[in-house]
Design an enzyme around this catalytic site. Structure first.
Site, PDB file in Angstrom:
ATOM      1  N   PRO A 102       0.820  -1.220   0.000  1.00 53.21           N
ATOM      2  CA  PRO A 102       0.000   0.000   0.000  1.00 53.21           C
ATOM      3  C   PRO A 102       0.853   1.269   0.000  1.00 53.21           C
ATOM      4  CG  PRO A 102      -0.768  -1.553   1.668  1.00 53.21           C
ATOM      5  CD  PRO A 102       0.565  -2.029   1.200  1.00 53.21           C
ATOM      6  N   TYR A 103       1.939   1.237   0.757  1.00 52.75           N
ATOM      7  CA  TYR A 103       2.851   2.387   0.819  1.00 52.75           C
ATOM      8  C   TYR A 103       3.463   2.651  -0.557  1.00 52.75           C
ATOM      9  CZ  TYR A 103       6.819   5.242   2.428  1.00 52.75           C
ATOM     10  OH  TYR A 103       7.742   6.236   2.614  1.00 52.75           O
ATOM     11  N   ALA A 104       3.939   1.598  -1.208  1.00 49.19           N
ATOM     12  CA  ALA A 104       4.544   1.743  -2.531  1.00 49.19           C
ATOM     13  C   ALA A 104       3.520   2.268  -3.536  1.00 49.19           C
ATOM     14  CB  ALA A 104       5.116   0.407  -2.997  1.00 49.19           C
TER      15      ALA A 104
END
Length: 200
Positions: A102-104
């Site tokens: 999700p961060y990427a």
């Protein structure tokens, strides 16, 4: 900067309240001339274990919250034909890092926003740029590397400078990009990573 420094606590995922935040800032300090979208969260676990709610929370922080603040602040910048907007991207925007999908995804979306908004607003005097930090000694990075000696060693081995960065390294880059020294710089992402993105 002493007493000239003020703060206001705000949850950037509450996008419906962004206009109230910006109005509060304007009433005390006038129209913002610089916006730095720096709020961020992360979670580390295998991709198949992320829930829809966790994905949504991270995207709302990095993408929806940043865009809502940008849209609100940019309106007056465009009227004045002057302003600088800076997004904080990540090495996860460029290289595959496991267990942070999700961060990427959120940080990769940031790069698209930077290019699109810069193309749309630069002729009207509003510059839009980003910084992509490498691994910086912050609590979030320390948490990501905590208890994972193999991951930390891999980070250091592929970083030509052989060390983690310091918060000041990002602060100096932000000062440059938001200052008149960068008056002809827009739509770019400055990578500040000790060489991690080109290391092997």
């Amino acid at each position: 900067i002493g007493p000239a420094c003020q703060y206001e606590v705000f949850d950037v995922t509450k996008t419906e309240s962004v206009s109230h935040l910006v109005q509060s800032v304007r009433s005390r300090l006038g129209d913002p001339t610089i916006l730095i979208n720096n709020a961020g969260i992360n979670m580390k676990k295998p991709a198949l274990e992320f829930s829809d709610e966790e994905m949504d929370l991270i995207l709302r922080t990095h993408v929806h919250g940043a865009f809502a603040l940008t849209r609100e602040v940019a309106a007056s910048m465009l009227e004045r034909r002057k302003g600088s907007i800076l997004f904080i991207a990540s090495m996860a925007s460029y290289i595959g890092l496991s267990q942070v999908v999700p961060y990427a995804a959120g940080k990769s979306a940031v790069l698209g926003m930077v290019r699109t908004l810069a193309n749309e607003w630069s002729a009207q005097g509003v510059r839009v740029n980003a910084i992509a930090p490498g691994f910086i000694e912050t609590p979030m990075v320390q948490k990501a590397l905590q208890g994972d000696a193999d991951r930390r060693n891999r980070v250091l081995l592929r970083t030509p400078m052989g060390k983690l960065g310091e918060p000041d390294d990002i602060a100096y880059a932000a000062v440059y990009l938001c200052s008149p020294a960068a008056k002809y710089v827009t739509g770019t992402t400055l990578v500040v990573d000790g060489g991690t993105s080109i290391g092997f």
